[in-house]
Enzyme design. Structure first.
Site, PDB file in Angstrom:
ATOM      1  N   LEU A  60      12.574  30.215  18.298  1.00 31.57           N
ATOM      2  CA  LEU A  60      11.995  29.024  18.945  1.00 31.57           C
ATOM      3  C   LEU A  60      12.696  28.689  20.262  1.00 31.57           C
ATOM      4  O   LEU A  60      12.536  27.590  20.788  1.00 31.57           O
ATOM      5  CB  LEU A  60      12.044  27.816  17.995  1.00 31.57           C
ATOM      6  CG  LEU A  60      11.201  27.933  16.726  1.00 31.57           C
ATOM      7  CD1 LEU A  60      11.278  26.651  15.907  1.00 31.57           C
ATOM      8  CD2 LEU A  60       9.739  28.233  17.058  1.00 31.57           C
ATOM      9  N   GLY A  61      13.441  29.629  20.770  1.00 33.69           N
ATOM     10  CA  GLY A  61      14.038  29.444  22.100  1.00 33.69           C
ATOM     11  C   GLY A  61      15.163  28.426  22.138  1.00 33.69           C
ATOM     12  O   GLY A  61      15.380  27.785  23.169  1.00 33.69           O
ATOM     13  N   ASP A  66      11.003  33.265  27.785  1.00 36.52           N
ATOM     14  CA  ASP A  66      11.585  32.046  27.192  1.00 36.52           C
ATOM     15  C   ASP A  66      12.011  31.058  28.271  1.00 36.52           C
ATOM     16  O   ASP A  66      11.661  29.875  28.230  1.00 36.52           O
ATOM     17  CB  ASP A  66      12.808  32.389  26.330  1.00 36.52           C
ATOM     18  CG  ASP A  66      12.432  32.918  24.961  1.00 36.52           C
ATOM     19  OD1 ASP A  66      11.280  33.364  24.810  1.00 36.52           O
ATOM     20  OD2 ASP A  66      13.287  32.892  24.056  1.00 36.52           O
ATOM     21  N   ALA A 101      17.654  28.990  25.065  1.00 37.98           N
ATOM     22  CA  ALA A 101      17.107  28.676  26.390  1.00 37.98           C
ATOM     23  C   ALA A 101      16.946  27.169  26.570  1.00 37.98           C
ATOM     24  O   ALA A 101      17.186  26.626  27.645  1.00 37.98           O
ATOM     25  CB  ALA A 101      15.767  29.389  26.584  1.00 37.98           C
ATOM     26  N   ALA A 102      16.568  26.473  25.494  1.00 35.71           N
ATOM     27  CA  ALA A 102      16.371  25.020  25.582  1.00 35.71           C
ATOM     28  C   ALA A 102      17.707  24.311  25.815  1.00 35.71           C
ATOM     29  O   ALA A 102      17.806  23.405  26.649  1.00 35.71           O
ATOM     30  CB  ALA A 102      15.712  24.507  24.314  1.00 35.71           C
TER      31      ALA A 102
HETATM   32  O1  PMV Z   1      13.643  34.345  21.769  1.00 34.71           O
HETATM   33  P1  PMV Z   1      12.626  34.924  20.859  1.00 34.71           P
HETATM   34  O2  PMV Z   1      13.144  35.334  19.552  1.00 34.71           O
HETATM   35  O3  PMV Z   1      11.419  34.056  20.827  1.00 34.71           O
HETATM   36  O4  PMV Z   1      12.108  36.308  21.483  1.00 34.71           O
HETATM   37  C1  PMV Z   1      11.551  36.435  22.746  1.00 34.71           C
HETATM   38  C2  PMV Z   1      10.459  37.402  22.735  1.00 34.71           C
HETATM   39  C3  PMV Z   1      10.754  38.880  22.854  1.00 34.71           C
HETATM   40  O5  PMV Z   1       9.588  39.426  23.438  1.00 34.71           O
HETATM   41  C4  PMV Z   1      10.971  39.497  21.483  1.00 34.71           C
HETATM   42  C5  PMV Z   1      11.958  39.193  23.722  1.00 34.71           C
HETATM   43  C6  PMV Z   1      11.760  38.893  25.203  1.00 34.71           C
HETATM   44  O6  PMV Z   1      12.772  38.892  25.905  1.00 34.71           O
HETATM   45  O7  PMV Z   1      10.624  38.703  25.644  1.00 34.71           O
END
Ligand code: PMV
Length: 317
Positions: free
Chosen positions: A111-112, A157, A115-116
């Site tokens: 769910l990011g 993300d 990054a959040a």
């Molecule tokens: O952060 P996550 O677990 O939602 O993964 C991001 C999505 C992926 O495509 C698996 C990785 C990426 O960098 O795009």
């Protein structure tokens, strides 16, 4: 907390995110669609505390207090703070700054959350430095932090979290944020299985290196699902969208990034009437998303809970 500090403290919020379609294939240049989740957020509150000797970060949910100076550890949170301060032109971290970080986003659940948290921190630091922050710079700085969490992230993300809007995303192209006329209801069910995205992405890469032809075909099919989803989103056709979620899930299974717990939750949601369901994010654990409408929301939510999802978060796009 002193009254003075409470008075001057500033808070900044960033959403979690889901990937509607296209995860993993997006790392290989195919399109994907992601959306922010404003029901699960990270918040950074920043203030000045005269008694402090070092910039201090309190990450309340993980019970961590980090003092940041020029040579503090390679912790991801400290790194994001240091990178941002460097961008802002500080030679050393301002000693009196105190940051309180809180998040309701499940960690390692796709769910990011990383990054959040970065987004909230960066916004707070810019505000305290009295500097303007545009979306593009925010996205780029979050990306620097994402490299630590993910290894080789596609950039989706940081983009969706910086813009706070649904985005159509192709790696290294200008992202296209969009809004829908008709609200789309999605339930997010956490499997409770922690799964670092970095490992799933690395496994897919190894498999692709072993059999590039097979994996390129799967990625291209996922890209086609993303393109069809873009059309179906704008026409608001739930049945068609559900079918596309299910098709994407079959392809993710082929990539070997699903998990028996995810399959259980997906099965429960679909049996209870979801239009479609799939994993969201890196996979191997983490969260599933299920597309519902007003009538199907309660039974699907109950089915996800009965199958063990905890929490079940409702979001609309
Ligand atoms: O952060 P996550 O677990 O939602 O993964 C991001 C999505 C992926 O495509 C698996 C990785 C990426 O960098 O795009």
């Amino acid at each position: 907390m002193s009254d003075e500090r409470r008075f001057s403290a500033k808070s900044f919020e960033a959403p979690g995110k889901i990937i509607l379609v296209g995860e993993h294939a997006v790392v290989y240049g195919r399109p994907a669609i992601a959306a922010p989740v404003w029901n699960a957020t990270a918040t950074a509150t920043i203030s000045e505390e005269p008694a402090l000797k070092r910039l201090t970060l309190h990450a309340h949910d993980i019970g961590q207090t980090i003092e940041i100076d020029s040579d503090s550890p390679t912790d991801p949170l400290a790194t994001v703070v240091r990178l941002t301060l460097m961008h802002l032109g500080y030679a050393t971290p301002p000693a009196r700054w105190r940051i309180d970080l809180r998040s309701s986003i499940p960690i390692a659940g796709g769910l990011g959350s990383g990054a959040a948290v970065s987004s909230a921190l960066i916004q707070a630091l810019f505000a305290q430095a009295e500097r303007k922050l545009d979306r593009k710079t925010l996205s780029q700085l979050i990306f620097e932090g994402e490299k630590i969490y993910h290894g080789q992230p596609s950039g989706i993300d940081n983009t969706v979290i910086a813009y706070g809007l649904p985005v159509w995303y192709v790696k290294e192209s200008t992202p296209l944020p969009f809004a829908l006329d008709k609200k789309l209801r999605i339930l997010i069910g956490n499997s409770g299985v922690a799964a670092p995205t970095k490992e799933a992405v690395a496994d897919v890469r190894r498999a692709w290196q072993r059999d590039p032809q097979r994996y390129e075909r799967i990625f291209t099919e996922i890209g086609a699902v993303a393109t069809a989803t873009r059309v179906a989103l704008h026409s608001g056709n739930l049945a068609q969208l559900g079918t596309l979620f299910n098709r994407n899930q079959r392809l993710l299974r082929e990539l070997d990034v699903s998990h028996p717990r995810l399959e259980q939750l997906i099965g429960a949601a679909v049996d209870a009437g979801a239009f479609g369901a799939k994993l969201s994010g890196g996979g191997r654990g983490g969260n599933v998303i299920a597309l519902v409408d007003r009538d199907r929301q309660a039974p699907v939510r109950a089915a996800l809970r009965a199958a063990g999802a905890q929490p079940v978060i409702e979001t609309s796009i």
